[in-house]
Write a protein that holds these residues in place. Structure first.
Motif, PDB file in Angstrom:
ATOM      1  N   ARG A  64       0.861  -1.193   0.000  1.00 56.68           N
ATOM      2  CA  ARG A  64       0.000   0.000   0.000  1.00 56.68           C
ATOM      3  C   ARG A  64       0.894   1.240   0.000  1.00 56.68           C
ATOM      4  O   ARG A  64       1.738   1.410   0.885  1.00 56.68           O
ATOM      5  CB  ARG A  64      -0.866  -0.022   1.259  1.00 56.68           C
ATOM      6  N   GLN A  66       1.229   5.669  -1.205  1.00 60.46           N
ATOM      7  CA  GLN A  66       0.548   6.928  -1.543  1.00 60.46           C
ATOM      8  C   GLN A  66       1.209   7.487  -2.794  1.00 60.46           C
ATOM      9  O   GLN A  66       2.375   7.880  -2.776  1.00 60.46           O
ATOM     10  CB  GLN A  66       0.676   7.926  -0.384  1.00 60.46           C
ATOM     11  N   GLU A 113      -3.566   9.592  -4.069  1.00 65.83           N
ATOM     12  CA  GLU A 113      -4.357   8.766  -3.157  1.00 65.83           C
ATOM     13  C   GLU A 113      -3.611   7.459  -2.857  1.00 65.83           C
ATOM     14  O   GLU A 113      -2.781   7.023  -3.649  1.00 65.83           O
ATOM     15  CB  GLU A 113      -5.726   8.445  -3.771  1.00 65.83           C
ATOM     16  N   PRO A 114      -3.941   6.810  -1.713  1.00 64.76           N
ATOM     17  CA  PRO A 114      -3.335   5.509  -1.427  1.00 64.76           C
ATOM     18  C   PRO A 114      -3.821   4.469  -2.443  1.00 64.76           C
ATOM     19  O   PRO A 114      -5.004   4.447  -2.807  1.00 64.76           O
ATOM     20  CB  PRO A 114      -3.844   5.176  -0.018  1.00 64.76           C
ATOM     21  N   GLU A 177      -7.933  -1.773   5.758  1.00 64.18           N
ATOM     22  CA  GLU A 177      -7.629  -1.620   4.333  1.00 64.18           C
ATOM     23  C   GLU A 177      -8.043  -2.843   3.523  1.00 64.18           C
ATOM     24  O   GLU A 177      -7.769  -2.919   2.338  1.00 64.18           O
ATOM     25  CB  GLU A 177      -6.137  -1.337   4.156  1.00 64.18           C
TER      26      GLU A 177
END
Length: 230
Positions: A64, A66, A113-114, A177
């Motif tokens: 994950r 950004q 955005e992530p 997540e």
């Protein structure tokens, strides 16, 4: 029109490597399923037929990150600049040299955005796809066996897969997540989901198991499982 869905073997591909496959006309019903070397795989009906390669969960690492603003995304914009950005973001998260790895962004990823990035060995993937293309089975799409995101039940789910000698668990929809994690088949895996429900009427997260490891999963996890065919 039909679709040939096949699993890429974890071992290095070659002329004698077997591919588990399913041939389907509508994406829901299997016309045929078995395993065969690349040269003996069925061909999808034309026009419109396609070959879809599935990357096993064990071959993928999900990260994950950004994405910074201004990074080019979308069809035809997977540039060397994007590759350089991903290498910089992932360098401290990976055990292997980023230059040896293949990166794939989640669908509809947006700059600023992530996003999830699927990571696998670049040479392994290239060899598998080239072996199929040499046998006349050119792959049009590569997809993960499991991906982060909400599950069908809306809660974490466990999948027991493999053989009794090489059994493993895939935990889906884990945490805020909704991540994917590959684990050994052990009772410790249940502890990652969280404590067991206090209310007897509250449903426990389901465990799906392939027939080959269903009995092993029930013994190891101490709970019934739902049969789940590959």
């Amino acid at each position: 029109m039909s679709t040939l869905i096949l699993f890429l073997p974890l071992a290095p591909s070659g002329p004698t490597a077997d591919y588990s496959y399913t041939l389907t006309a509508d994406g829901h019903t299997a016309l045929r399923h078995a395993s065969a070397p690349a040269a003996l795989l069925p061909e999808p009906a034309r026009p419109g037929g396609e070959v879809v390669a599935v990357v096993p969960a064990q071959a993928l690492s999900w990260q994950r990150v950004q994405l910074p603003n201004g990074v080019p995304l979308g069809t035809g914009q997977q540039t060397s600049r994007l590759r350089s950005v991903l290498e910089g973001l992932l360098e401290d998260l990976l055990l292997d040299d980023p230059a040896q790895l293949h990166f794939a962004l989640q669908p509809a990823a947006r700059a600023g955005e992530p996003v999830w990035v699927a990571v696998c060995d670049r040479a392994w993937l290239r060899e598998a796809l080239q072996a199929l293309e040499s046998a006349g089975r050119r792959v049009s799409r590569v997809v993960p066996e499991f991906a982060p995101g909400p599950t069908a039940s809306g809660q974490p789910e466990l999948f027991a897969l493999g053989t009794p000698e090489e059994a493993h668990l895939v935990l889906c929809g884990h945490g805020a997540e909704q991540a994917v994690t590959v684990l050994p088949l052990s009772s410790v895996a249940l502890g990652l989901i969280g404590p067991a429900p206090v209310d007897a009427d509250e449903a426990m997260p389901p465990v799906h198991a392939e027939p080959a490891v269903a009995a092993l999963a029930e013994r190891t996890l101490g709970r019934p499982v739902v049969l789940h065919t590959a």
